[in-house]
Design a protein around this motif. Sequence first.
Motif, PDB file in Angstrom:
ATOM      1  N   TYR A 267       1.460   6.184 -32.576  1.00 11.44           N
ATOM      2  CA  TYR A 267       1.833   6.080 -33.840  1.00 11.44           C
ATOM      3  C   TYR A 267       0.804   4.980 -34.403  1.00 11.44           C
ATOM      4  O   TYR A 267       0.408   4.060 -34.055  1.00 11.44           O
ATOM      5  CB  TYR A 267       2.920   5.457 -34.380  1.00 11.44           C
ATOM      6  CG  TYR A 267       3.471   5.003 -35.747  1.00 11.44           C
ATOM      7  CD1 TYR A 267       3.711   6.184 -36.633  1.00 11.44           C
ATOM      8  CD2 TYR A 267       3.472   3.932 -36.224  1.00 11.44           C
ATOM      9  CE1 TYR A 267       3.766   5.890 -37.829  1.00 11.44           C
ATOM     10  CE2 TYR A 267       3.683   3.530 -37.304  1.00 11.44           C
ATOM     11  CZ  TYR A 267       3.794   4.627 -38.451  1.00 11.44           C
ATOM     12  OH  TYR A 267       4.273   4.381 -39.616  1.00 11.44           O
TER      13      TYR A 267
ATOM     14  N   SER B  21      -2.254   4.411 -40.942  1.00  6.70           N
ATOM     15  CA  SER B  21      -2.180   5.654 -41.534  1.00  6.70           C
ATOM     16  C   SER B  21      -0.730   6.235 -41.823  1.00  6.70           C
ATOM     17  O   SER B  21      -0.649   7.231 -42.253  1.00  6.70           O
ATOM     18  CB  SER B  21      -3.239   6.582 -40.746  1.00  6.70           C
ATOM     19  OG  SER B  21      -2.596   7.014 -39.710  1.00  6.70           O
ATOM     20  N   GLY B  22      -0.013   5.490 -40.774  1.00  4.93           N
ATOM     21  CA  GLY B  22       1.343   6.239 -40.934  1.00  4.93           C
ATOM     22  C   GLY B  22       1.736   7.502 -40.085  1.00  4.93           C
ATOM     23  O   GLY B  22       2.394   8.324 -40.582  1.00  4.93           O
ATOM     24  N   SER B  23       0.660   7.816 -39.370  1.00  5.23           N
ATOM     25  CA  SER B  23       0.784   8.974 -38.942  1.00  5.23           C
ATOM     26  C   SER B  23       0.607   8.985 -37.171  1.00  5.23           C
ATOM     27  O   SER B  23       0.223   8.065 -36.545  1.00  5.23           O
ATOM     28  CB  SER B  23      -0.378   9.921 -39.343  1.00  5.23           C
ATOM     29  OG  SER B  23      -1.438   9.588 -38.969  1.00  5.23           O
ATOM     30  N   LEU B  24       1.233  10.110 -36.424  1.00  2.25           N
ATOM     31  CA  LEU B  24       0.856  10.198 -35.094  1.00  2.25           C
ATOM     32  C   LEU B  24      -0.591  10.443 -34.877  1.00  2.25           C
ATOM     33  O   LEU B  24      -1.183  11.481 -35.677  1.00  2.25           O
ATOM     34  CB  LEU B  24       1.903  11.238 -34.522  1.00  2.25           C
ATOM     35  CG  LEU B  24       3.369  10.842 -34.514  1.00  2.25           C
ATOM     36  CD1 LEU B  24       4.195  11.911 -33.863  1.00  2.25           C
ATOM     37  CD2 LEU B  24       3.454   9.260 -34.018  1.00  2.25           C
ATOM     38  N   GLU B  25      -1.300  10.101 -33.868  1.00  4.64           N
ATOM     39  CA  GLU B  25      -2.448  10.192 -33.598  1.00  4.64           C
ATOM     40  C   GLU B  25      -2.732  10.630 -31.901  1.00  4.64           C
ATOM     41  O   GLU B  25      -2.069  10.269 -31.096  1.00  4.64           O
ATOM     42  CB  GLU B  25      -3.522   8.951 -33.844  1.00  4.64           C
ATOM     43  CG  GLU B  25      -3.863   8.504 -35.056  1.00  4.64           C
ATOM     44  CD  GLU B  25      -4.152   9.441 -36.147  1.00  4.64           C
ATOM     45  OE1 GLU B  25      -4.999  10.183 -35.612  1.00  4.64           O
ATOM     46  OE2 GLU B  25      -3.707   9.326 -37.378  1.00  4.64           O
TER      47      GLU B  25
END
Length: 98
Positions: free
Chosen positions: A51, A55-59
């Motif tokens: 996480y 960016s508040g996203s999963l990478e």
Amino acid sequence: MTDDTDPGSNLKQWKETMQAEHEEAIHSPDPDEDHRIEGVSQVSYRVSFEYDPDSGSLERADREQVDELADPELLSCVCGVRGMTPEEATAHVEAVRE
């Protein structure tokens, strides 16, 4: 008035016709067409994510191949013949060379 057609019989006849056309296409290829055997194979990967709070996203963090590339069970020819076993594909190419 009754319907005298038997759906099971019609389906069986359709399957037999399609199989006969398939066999004809395998063993009597058009010599003017390009003949190259192809197939699709898939390799699976295990993918892990982290996480990213910025960016508040999963990478995607990592990937690991979990199986090996295998030859597909069904093959196609670029001339349009589809759904051939390896033996049928071999017969198709051999028929072109005759």
